[in-house]
Design a protein around this motif. Structure first.
Motif, PDB file in Angstrom:
ATOM      1  N   THR A  96      10.269 -57.166 -65.291  1.00 62.30           N
ATOM      2  CA  THR A  96       9.168 -58.513 -65.078  1.00 62.30           C
ATOM      3  C   THR A  96       8.291 -58.650 -66.137  1.00 62.30           C
ATOM      4  O   THR A  96       8.088 -59.895 -66.727  1.00 62.30           O
ATOM      5  CB  THR A  96       8.608 -58.421 -63.906  1.00 62.30           C
ATOM      6  N   LEU A 239      14.423 -70.344 -61.633  1.00 64.23           N
ATOM      7  CA  LEU A 239      14.299 -69.182 -60.970  1.00 64.23           C
ATOM      8  C   LEU A 239      14.442 -69.317 -59.334  1.00 64.23           C
ATOM      9  O   LEU A 239      15.237 -68.645 -58.654  1.00 64.23           O
ATOM     10  CB  LEU A 239      13.131 -68.339 -61.461  1.00 64.23           C
ATOM     11  N   ILE A 243      17.285 -68.231 -56.427  1.00 67.92           N
ATOM     12  CA  ILE A 243      17.009 -67.434 -55.161  1.00 67.92           C
ATOM     13  C   ILE A 243      17.534 -68.078 -54.230  1.00 67.92           C
ATOM     14  O   ILE A 243      18.036 -67.678 -52.986  1.00 67.92           O
ATOM     15  CB  ILE A 243      15.555 -66.821 -55.157  1.00 67.92           C
ATOM     16  N   TYR A 288       9.070 -74.650 -54.090  1.00 66.17           N
ATOM     17  CA  TYR A 288       8.726 -73.152 -54.101  1.00 66.17           C
ATOM     18  C   TYR A 288       8.423 -72.820 -52.470  1.00 66.17           C
ATOM     19  O   TYR A 288       8.552 -71.803 -52.291  1.00 66.17           O
ATOM     20  CB  TYR A 288       7.299 -73.360 -54.968  1.00 66.17           C
ATOM     21  N   ILE A 292      10.328 -69.461 -50.787  1.00 64.59           N
ATOM     22  CA  ILE A 292       9.645 -68.410 -50.134  1.00 64.59           C
ATOM     23  C   ILE A 292      10.101 -68.342 -48.574  1.00 64.59           C
ATOM     24  O   ILE A 292      10.238 -66.976 -48.097  1.00 64.59           O
ATOM     25  CB  ILE A 292       7.911 -68.589 -49.957  1.00 64.59           C
ATOM     26  N   LEU A 295      13.489 -66.476 -48.749  1.00 67.56           N
ATOM     27  CA  LEU A 295      13.287 -65.206 -49.025  1.00 67.56           C
ATOM     28  C   LEU A 295      12.886 -64.434 -47.852  1.00 67.56           C
ATOM     29  O   LEU A 295      13.187 -63.333 -47.499  1.00 67.56           O
ATOM     30  CB  LEU A 295      12.095 -64.802 -50.179  1.00 67.56           C
ATOM     31  N   ARG A 301      19.139 -65.180 -44.885  1.00 69.69           N
ATOM     32  CA  ARG A 301      18.600 -64.217 -45.545  1.00 69.69           C
ATOM     33  C   ARG A 301      19.022 -64.115 -47.180  1.00 69.69           C
ATOM     34  O   ARG A 301      20.115 -64.358 -47.450  1.00 69.69           O
ATOM     35  CB  ARG A 301      19.048 -62.836 -45.124  1.00 69.69           C
TER      36      ARG A 301
ATOM     37  N   PHE B  79       3.521 -55.680 -58.220  1.00 66.30           N
ATOM     38  CA  PHE B  79       3.240 -56.357 -59.271  1.00 66.30           C
ATOM     39  C   PHE B  79       2.805 -57.771 -58.957  1.00 66.30           C
ATOM     40  O   PHE B  79       3.566 -58.422 -58.212  1.00 66.30           O
ATOM     41  CB  PHE B  79       4.601 -56.566 -59.963  1.00 66.30           C
ATOM     42  N   ILE B  81       2.051 -60.960 -59.870  1.00 58.64           N
ATOM     43  CA  ILE B  81       2.286 -62.250 -61.115  1.00 58.64           C
ATOM     44  C   ILE B  81       1.415 -63.356 -60.601  1.00 58.64           C
ATOM     45  O   ILE B  81       1.352 -64.236 -61.453  1.00 58.64           O
ATOM     46  CB  ILE B  81       3.767 -62.358 -61.170  1.00 58.64           C
ATOM     47  N   LEU B 130       4.240 -60.859 -46.428  1.00 62.83           N
ATOM     48  CA  LEU B 130       5.747 -60.924 -46.719  1.00 62.83           C
ATOM     49  C   LEU B 130       6.475 -59.516 -46.915  1.00 62.83           C
ATOM     50  O   LEU B 130       7.493 -59.295 -46.761  1.00 62.83           O
ATOM     51  CB  LEU B 130       6.202 -61.999 -47.511  1.00 62.83           C
ATOM     52  N   LEU B 134       8.371 -57.849 -44.124  1.00 65.44           N
ATOM     53  CA  LEU B 134      10.002 -58.114 -44.276  1.00 65.44           C
ATOM     54  C   LEU B 134      10.434 -57.572 -45.641  1.00 65.44           C
ATOM     55  O   LEU B 134      11.598 -58.063 -45.834  1.00 65.44           O
ATOM     56  CB  LEU B 134       9.991 -59.526 -44.398  1.00 65.44           C
ATOM     57  N   VAL B 136      10.039 -58.571 -48.692  1.00 64.43           N
ATOM     58  CA  VAL B 136      10.362 -59.691 -49.703  1.00 64.43           C
ATOM     59  C   VAL B 136       9.750 -59.205 -50.901  1.00 64.43           C
ATOM     60  O   VAL B 136       8.507 -58.667 -51.109  1.00 64.43           O
ATOM     61  CB  VAL B 136       9.895 -60.866 -49.232  1.00 64.43           C
ATOM     62  N   HIS B 137      10.417 -59.182 -52.143  1.00 63.81           N
ATOM     63  CA  HIS B 137       9.893 -58.837 -53.426  1.00 63.81           C
ATOM     64  C   HIS B 137       8.782 -59.700 -53.790  1.00 63.81           C
ATOM     65  O   HIS B 137       8.848 -60.963 -53.747  1.00 63.81           O
ATOM     66  CB  HIS B 137      10.945 -59.043 -54.467  1.00 63.81           C
ATOM     67  N   VAL B 139       6.957 -60.155 -56.542  1.00 63.75           N
ATOM     68  CA  VAL B 139       6.855 -60.810 -57.810  1.00 63.75           C
ATOM     69  C   VAL B 139       7.321 -62.490 -57.536  1.00 63.75           C
ATOM     70  O   VAL B 139       6.747 -63.363 -58.023  1.00 63.75           O
ATOM     71  CB  VAL B 139       7.956 -60.265 -58.921  1.00 63.75           C
ATOM     72  N   ILE B 140       8.600 -62.473 -56.911  1.00 62.45           N
ATOM     73  CA  ILE B 140       8.977 -63.639 -56.703  1.00 62.45           C
ATOM     74  C   ILE B 140       8.067 -64.584 -55.892  1.00 62.45           C
ATOM     75  O   ILE B 140       7.811 -65.930 -56.244  1.00 62.45           O
ATOM     76  CB  ILE B 140      10.505 -63.644 -56.061  1.00 62.45           C
ATOM     77  N   VAL B 141       7.505 -64.076 -54.853  1.00 59.02           N
ATOM     78  CA  VAL B 141       6.749 -64.955 -53.995  1.00 59.02           C
ATOM     79  C   VAL B 141       5.489 -65.203 -54.779  1.00 59.02           C
ATOM     80  O   VAL B 141       4.743 -66.470 -54.637  1.00 59.02           O
ATOM     81  CB  VAL B 141       6.328 -64.003 -52.688  1.00 59.02           C
ATOM     82  N   ILE B 143       4.987 -65.663 -57.678  1.00 56.94           N
ATOM     83  CA  ILE B 143       5.426 -67.010 -58.783  1.00 56.94           C
ATOM     84  C   ILE B 143       5.343 -68.365 -58.314  1.00 56.94           C
ATOM     85  O   ILE B 143       4.879 -69.213 -58.572  1.00 56.94           O
ATOM     86  CB  ILE B 143       6.810 -66.566 -59.381  1.00 56.94           C
ATOM     87  N   MET B 144       6.017 -68.129 -56.893  1.00 60.68           N
ATOM     88  CA  MET B 144       6.248 -69.510 -56.304  1.00 60.68           C
ATOM     89  C   MET B 144       4.842 -70.005 -55.757  1.00 60.68           C
ATOM     90  O   MET B 144       4.565 -71.216 -55.872  1.00 60.68           O
ATOM     91  CB  MET B 144       6.966 -69.510 -54.869  1.00 60.68           C
ATOM     92  N   MET B 145       3.972 -69.073 -55.454  1.00 63.40           N
ATOM     93  CA  MET B 145       2.877 -69.248 -54.998  1.00 63.40           C
ATOM     94  C   MET B 145       1.729 -69.919 -55.991  1.00 63.40           C
ATOM     95  O   MET B 145       0.956 -70.775 -55.648  1.00 63.40           O
ATOM     96  CB  MET B 145       1.911 -68.158 -54.333  1.00 63.40           C
TER      97      MET B 145
END
Lengths: 317, 349
Positions: A96, A239, A243, A288, A292, A295, A301, B79, B81, B130, B134, B136-137, B139-141, B143-145
């Protein structure tokens, strides 16, 4: 209704194409077990190279310039992604973090070189961008033709074709099987004689090539010049498409098309009776928010490749 | 061995910075600039006179806080981000309170700061919950936020805080961190009282990590989730709490920009990068609060000094961004630096 479709579909396709290319790159990288947050940076690099090459060689190559430009951008993107590959595969750095650094490096280098070569923060407009065309034969089809095949960019259809090729490669060839194996269970793959490092390098370099392609297509269809604000978040949207598309080439393509549609609605939505009342912001954040939700398992899923993000160290269990 | 480890932790950031600066010099040489002139300009741009020193400190302030935010999350193996988005919502909340509330300073300023902290914490609560519930990773969440924050903030600036404008009115003086006294001793730079808040935040982080049960648990979760669970710690609660505290730090960084430096908030075209630069700060500071303060100061100086490079040496400011990116690569690839150092040591024997 017909007119609305005729304005929305080509716009959606035109916004989607760069996202599709880049997202496919992301699929290859993540499937091989390397997280690639650096898609944004790879797109920046592609946009920069595509524009600079186009400006430099427009006189020599004429109408072929944009095509040669995207090929060169693809090659440079591939080379540039080796930095991320070396850091995250050979040097075992946090993938990352390496991706974040790629984003900074690409933008820094791109704008630095732009200032060095052109003496200002943004390039001139390119003389040879891609133009919309009518696809021969297909645009003659009644109803479907005008909606899908008139006034579109060839690159949009190229992106869709590449998505099917990517699906074939990943799911129907032994190379694809190896690549996926390395991302799911590198140790088992290694035991079976697959060179984990080599496969991961290939995965990341493919993402660099496709990211570079995506960035250059974006630059040569949508903006026509390069500055620090040419690519602002498209890489991260790609990205999100990776996902939301569940790390599957066709899924990523579908997600990218969907996000492209959302973007195009936020552009042409004012002319659509139903959408005119929807504040633009909802369309902007939709990709976005949906990612979320996907995910979190509210929309089926989304499971990442198991070994994604973990450096492989031979001999460690 | 323990001594060795400490030595490495100290050496790696220093070596990385030196490598980064050397790479910068090589890039300048290749582009036909004089690296010595370039770095002198950089130095003058950061520390040349009282004004630039004030501006360097002004720039360092939010870096300290985003650095702390990311370092704090790293400590429990998370992490963040999302500092980028947390800064934006913090900034927005602080300005909103600064504009909408009418109160004496003693109430108004703390309220605006509290608003930014709360907004940042809430923004980080989503990825936290999350992850905890759940898996959920994050990092991805996060970034989306970031993007959700960016577009939503722009919408609120346009529709709520202004009438279709791009920049809000300046906040009431009662909510401002600006300091006439600090400005007067630094030739009217935009240095403000926020630096004291940022330094205090570093102490708070040190206290949480080193002196509280919570900090002990957070570290334990960072080292080994399963062992912590077995020892009876509530792992998912700790994950959420870590993210919330990390978000609070980042939200506070937004208040520094909003209440301290600018007094307004404008529509943003893309990332503001304070959050992403915070990743570099946290890495270089080895996730230690006081290391973060030093690293933030270094990056603040680099970024501020960059402004002098075009006029002083003809070098584009982006050189500094390249240097910072390279420094991140070197720190992140510490495994290879460590390996090289060990080889070097063996060679001595």
């Amino acid at each position: 209704m017909f007119d609305i479709l005729q304005s929305i579909v080509p716009t959606a396709l035109f916004y989607s194409a760069p996202l599709i290319f880049t997202a496919l790159g992301g699929v290859f990288s993540e499937r091989s077990g390397v997280i690639n947050i650096g898609l944004e940076g790879l797109m920046v690099m592609g946009a920069f190279v595509g524009i600079v090459f186009n400006l430099t060689f427009a006189d020599v190559l004429g109408a072929w310039t944009p095509w040669v430009s995207i090929i060169v951008a693809t090659a440079v993107g591939a080379i540039f992604s080796i930095v991320h590959a070396v850091a995250s595969i050979s040097f075992r750095s946090d993938q990352t973090i390496s991706g974040v650094a790629i984003n900074m490096l690409a933008l820094g280098l791109g704008v630095y070189l732009t200032k060095l070569w052109y003496g200002k923060g943004q390039t001139d407009m390119v003389q040879q961008p891609f133009y919309t065309t009518d696809i021969p034969l297909l645009s003659e089809i009644p109803i479907i033709g005008p909606i899908f095949f008139q006034g579109v960019y060839v690159t949009s259809y190229l992106a869709i074709i590449v998505a099917f090729i990517a699906w074939y490669v990943l799911y129907k060839t032994s190379f694809g099987l190896r690549l996926r194996a390395v991302g799911e269970h590198p140790m088992a793959a290694d035991t079976n004689g697959i060179n984990v490092y080599k496969m991961r390098y290939i995965g990341v370099i493919l993402s660099g090539a496709l990211g570079g392609l995506g960035g250059s297509v974006f630059a040569l269809t949508i903006v026509s010049n390069f500055s620090h604000s040419t690519i602002v978040g498209q890489g991260f949207m790609a990205l999100a498409a990776v996902i939301f598309g569940k790390w599957h080439p066709l899924g990523a393509m579908g997600a990218a098309l969907f996000f492209g549609l959302a973007q195009s609605l936020s552009v042409v939505g004012a002319g659509v009776p139903l959408l005119a009342d929807v504040p633009q912001v909802y369309l902007l954040i939709a990709p976005y928010v949906l990612t979320i939700l996907a995910l979190a398992g509210f929309i089926g899923r989304a499971e990442a490749p198991k070994a994604s993000g973990i450096p492989y160290i031979k001999g460690n269990r | 061995m323990a001594n060795n480890k400490r030595l490495f932790t100290m050496l790696i950031p220093i070596i990385s910075v030196l490598l980064g600066l050397s790479a910068g010099a090589i890039i300048m040489l290749v582009s036909g600039y004089n690296p010595i002139t370039g770095y002198i300009a950089l130095w003058n741009g950061a520390f040349g006179d009282a004004y630039t020193i004030g501006e360097t400190i002004r720039r360092t302030t939010p870096y300290i806080l985003t650095g702390l935010s990311i370092a704090f999350a790293f400590r429990s193996g998370l992490f963040n981000i999302g500092a980028e988005g947390q800064v934006i919502v913090g900034w927005l909340a602080a300005i909103w309170v600064g504009l909408a509330v009418d109160a004496p300073m003693i109430i108004h300023l703390p309220l605006a700061i509290l608003a930014s902290v709360t907004a940042g914490a809430l923004w980080a609560f989503v990825p936290g919950i999350l992850k905890a519930k759940l898996g959920v990773h994050e990092v991805i969440v996060t970034i989306m936020m970031n993007y959700i924050a960016l577009f939503s903030a722009n919408e609120i600036i346009r529709k709520v805080l202004t009438d279709g404008g791009t920049t809000t009115e300046p906040i009431a003086a009662t909510a401002s961190l600006a300091s006439p006294w600090l400005q007067s001793i630094t030739f009217y730079s935009r240095m403000h009282y926020g630096i004291l808040i940022a330094l205090f935040a570093a102490v708070i982080m040190w206290f949480i990590i080193e002196r509280t049960t919570l900090g002990y648990e957070l570290k334990a979760v960072g080292y080994n989730q399963h062992a912590s669970k077995y020892a009876g710690m509530n792992v998912s609660k700790n994950i959420v709490l870590t993210m919330v505290i990390a978000g609070a730090f980042a939200g506070l960084a937004g208040a520094m920009e909003g209440l301290g430096t600018y007094g307004t908030i404008s529509v943003m075209s893309g990332n503001i990068n304070i959050g992403f630069d915070g990743i570099a700060v946290a890495l270089l500071g080895a996730n230690n609060p006081f290391g973060v303060v030093f690293a933030a100061f270094l990056f603040g100086a680099l970024k501020e000094g960059a402004g002098e490079m075009p006029t002083g040496a003809g070098v584009p400011t982006e050189l500094v961004d390249i240097i910072i990116a390279l420094i991140i690569f070197f720190v992140a690839s510490s495994y290879i630096i460590r390996w090289a150092l060990l080889r070097f040591k063996k060679g001595e024997k």
